[in-house]
Design an enzyme around this catalytic site. Structure first.
Site, PDB file in Angstrom:
ATOM      1  N   HIS A  53       0.746  -1.194  -0.127  1.00  0.00           N
ATOM      2  CA  HIS A  53       0.175  -0.041  -0.005  1.00  0.00           C
ATOM      3  C   HIS A  53       0.770   1.243   0.030  1.00  0.00           C
ATOM      4  O   HIS A  53       2.022   1.314   0.306  1.00  0.00           O
ATOM      5  CB  HIS A  53      -0.789  -0.047   1.251  1.00  0.00           C
ATOM      6  CG  HIS A  53      -2.067  -1.124   1.132  1.00  0.00           C
ATOM      7  ND1 HIS A  53      -3.015  -1.103   2.044  1.00  0.00           N
ATOM      8  CD2 HIS A  53      -2.231  -1.993   0.036  1.00  0.00           C
ATOM      9  CE1 HIS A  53      -3.791  -2.079   1.909  1.00  0.00           C
ATOM     10  NE2 HIS A  53      -3.242  -2.616   0.683  1.00  0.00           N
ATOM     11  N   GLU A  55       1.191   3.688   1.980  1.00  0.00           N
ATOM     12  CA  GLU A  55       1.830   4.070   3.382  1.00  0.00           C
ATOM     13  C   GLU A  55       3.164   3.350   3.392  1.00  0.00           C
ATOM     14  O   GLU A  55       4.312   3.963   3.939  1.00  0.00           O
ATOM     15  CB  GLU A  55       1.066   3.762   4.492  1.00  0.00           C
ATOM     16  CG  GLU A  55      -0.290   4.585   4.519  1.00  0.00           C
ATOM     17  CD  GLU A  55      -1.451   3.882   3.813  1.00  0.00           C
ATOM     18  OE1 GLU A  55      -2.565   3.960   4.238  1.00  0.00           O
ATOM     19  OE2 GLU A  55      -1.155   3.190   2.668  1.00  0.00           O
ATOM     20  N   TRP A 181     -20.275   5.614 -38.366  1.00  0.00           N
ATOM     21  CA  TRP A 181     -19.447   6.485 -37.262  1.00  0.00           C
ATOM     22  C   TRP A 181     -19.824   8.060 -37.425  1.00  0.00           C
ATOM     23  O   TRP A 181     -19.891   8.448 -38.376  1.00  0.00           O
ATOM     24  CB  TRP A 181     -17.754   6.650 -37.731  1.00  0.00           C
ATOM     25  CG  TRP A 181     -17.302   5.176 -37.384  1.00  0.00           C
ATOM     26  CD1 TRP A 181     -16.687   4.223 -38.330  1.00  0.00           C
ATOM     27  CD2 TRP A 181     -16.761   4.611 -36.101  1.00  0.00           C
ATOM     28  NE1 TRP A 181     -15.986   3.401 -37.707  1.00  0.00           N
ATOM     29  CE2 TRP A 181     -16.192   3.573 -36.479  1.00  0.00           C
ATOM     30  CE3 TRP A 181     -16.940   4.933 -35.077  1.00  0.00           C
ATOM     31  CZ2 TRP A 181     -15.765   2.569 -35.379  1.00  0.00           C
ATOM     32  CZ3 TRP A 181     -16.299   4.290 -34.057  1.00  0.00           C
ATOM     33  CH2 TRP A 181     -15.722   3.162 -34.171  1.00  0.00           C
ATOM     34  N   THR A 207     -26.155  -4.306 -30.436  1.00  0.00           N
ATOM     35  CA  THR A 207     -25.165  -3.709 -30.723  1.00  0.00           C
ATOM     36  C   THR A 207     -23.864  -4.805 -30.976  1.00  0.00           C
ATOM     37  O   THR A 207     -22.846  -4.467 -31.795  1.00  0.00           O
ATOM     38  CB  THR A 207     -24.468  -2.831 -29.291  1.00  0.00           C
ATOM     39  OG1 THR A 207     -25.511  -1.805 -29.241  1.00  0.00           O
ATOM     40  CG2 THR A 207     -23.162  -2.252 -29.496  1.00  0.00           C
ATOM     41  N   ARG A 218      -7.053  -1.108 -27.198  1.00  0.00           N
ATOM     42  CA  ARG A 218      -5.961  -1.274 -28.358  1.00  0.00           C
ATOM     43  C   ARG A 218      -5.396   0.064 -28.616  1.00  0.00           C
ATOM     44  O   ARG A 218      -4.220   0.111 -28.998  1.00  0.00           O
ATOM     45  CB  ARG A 218      -6.475  -1.911 -29.612  1.00  0.00           C
ATOM     46  CG  ARG A 218      -7.551  -1.359 -30.274  1.00  0.00           C
ATOM     47  CD  ARG A 218      -8.068  -2.267 -31.434  1.00  0.00           C
ATOM     48  NE  ARG A 218      -8.984  -1.583 -32.038  1.00  0.00           N
ATOM     49  CZ  ARG A 218     -10.467  -1.625 -32.007  1.00  0.00           C
ATOM     50  NH1 ARG A 218     -10.705  -2.280 -30.695  1.00  0.00           N
ATOM     51  NH2 ARG A 218     -11.181  -1.431 -32.436  1.00  0.00           N
ATOM     52  N   LEU A 300     -29.081   1.401 -22.827  1.00  0.00           N
ATOM     53  CA  LEU A 300     -28.822   2.791 -22.325  1.00  0.00           C
ATOM     54  C   LEU A 300     -30.206   3.362 -21.833  1.00  0.00           C
ATOM     55  O   LEU A 300     -29.976   3.730 -20.578  1.00  0.00           O
ATOM     56  CB  LEU A 300     -28.489   3.829 -23.329  1.00  0.00           C
ATOM     57  CG  LEU A 300     -26.873   3.672 -23.755  1.00  0.00           C
ATOM     58  CD1 LEU A 300     -26.563   4.408 -25.189  1.00  0.00           C
ATOM     59  CD2 LEU A 300     -26.093   4.031 -22.670  1.00  0.00           C
TER      60      LEU A 300
END
Length: 350
Positions: A53, A55, A181, A207, A218, A300
């Site tokens: 961690h 600390e 697009w 989709t 990527r 959505l």
């Protein structure tokens, strides 16, 4: 009362914590700074889950350990009080006799929840809390949402045309022609950055079929998110990228499915329950702390209608479709606007 020096050193701790942003999950991002007579003598951040961690890294960076008992440690998040993959940091601070501890925000997860602060105070440490608390909570908003609401932090993302459409009208022959697009290359790189920042990403089966996305990073550096697909029927073409590559995918469906593979986990949904809550519950069981909702419109809209979102990132393009599939409607406060060559990005919160 915290002074300007406390704020200055906590700001440095925040800068350090942010360096771990792609690799600490499901742990929070944490930075630590050790100060002796107003000079930084050690600092560090949590670099990866399972590793030391912040600390511990900061203490180990101090060359003269004798100075620790006269030093102040600044930590963005309350030091842990439990044994996990590493020993409790609160006990280490006590053992090193660090006399003053300045904490950005309390860790509200059930394993800590103030116990680290209580442990240090009981040992005689002066503990100050709430320094740059808003900024420290914002840094780990995914972690806090997960532990306080019992679900992942949810980010909605889509692009819509200038006249409000998310896609063109497609006939059967156009279903697998790929995405239409709306945005440009710069926006796509930014989306890959977002994927690297989130623990998982979800799309609906429409989709998956139309865009055939890889949902990877990527164009950016970082870990790929866990891919999640919602399909009521469970029937998907076997040549989809998300069924053929090595990235892990969870498929949520109501039905039996013939899809199988080493990288696919099938989770059956209960038709009598709320499918979104079932999905979020299953992700929470896997310690998945954030979810990027990439579409499509129906998926959505389900999240929006249930009020299950924490922010939305909407690209509003310059191109017009004339007709098509309407983009989701959302109400909220725009907190950020960015202009690109092909679109304007709005970041919205409820």
């Amino acid at each position: 009362m915290s002074g300007n020096s406390d704020i200055k050193f906590m700001q440095r701790a925040l800068e350090l914590a942010f360096l771990g942003r792609y690799h600490t999950r499901p742990n929070p991002m944490v930075g630590a700074v050790i100060v002796h007579q107003n000079i930084i003598i050690g600092e560090g951040y949590h670099q990866k889950s399972g590793e030391p961690h912040a600390e511990v890294v900061a203490v180990n960076s101090v060359k003269n350990k004798d100075l620790l008992k006269e030093s102040v440690i600044y930590v963005t998040l309350e030091p842990c009080s439990h044994y996990g993959k590493t020993p409790p940091c609160a006990q280490m601070i006590i053992d090193e006799a660090i006399c003053r501890v300045v904490v950005g925000t309390v860790d509200t997860s059930s394993r800590v929840s103030g116990r680290g602060i209580k442990m240090m105070r009981a040992a005689g440490c002066e503990v100050i809390t709430g320094v740059l608390e808003k900024e420290c909570r914002e840094l780990n908003k995914r972690f806090f949402t997960f532990h306080e609401k019992g679900r992942p932090y949810i980010v909605l993302k889509w692009a819509e045309s200038g006249d409000g459409y998310i896609d063109i009208i497609r006939d059967e022959g156009a279903l697998m022609q790929g995405p239409t697009w709306i945005t440009g290359d710069d926006e796509r790189v930014l989306v890959h950055k977002w994927r690297a920042e989130e623990h998982s990403v979800i799309i609906g089966d429409r989709t998956a079929v139309i865009d055939d996305p890889g949902l990877d990073v990527r164009y950016w550096s970082g870990s790929n998110p866990v891919r999640v697909v919602l399909s009521e029927t469970g029937r998907l073409p076997h040549n989809l990228k998300l069924l053929k590559d090595e990235m892990f995918t969870i498929l949520f469906t109501y039905s039996e499915t013939e899809i199988n593979g080493n990288n696919i986990e099938i989770v059956r949904l209960n038709r009598n329950g709320d499918n979104l809550r079932q999905i979020l519950s299953e992700l929470a069981k896997r310690d998945i702390q954030s979810l990027l909702v990439e579409g499509g419109a129906d998926t959505l809209t389900r999240f929006i209608s249930k009020g299950m979102w924490d922010e939305a990132r909407v690209f509003r393009g310059k191109r017009s479709f004339g007709k098509g599939l309407k983009a989701p409607g959302i109400k909220g406060t725009i907190i950020t606007k960015m202009t690109f060559e092909n679109s304007i990005l709005e970041i919205i919160v409820p």
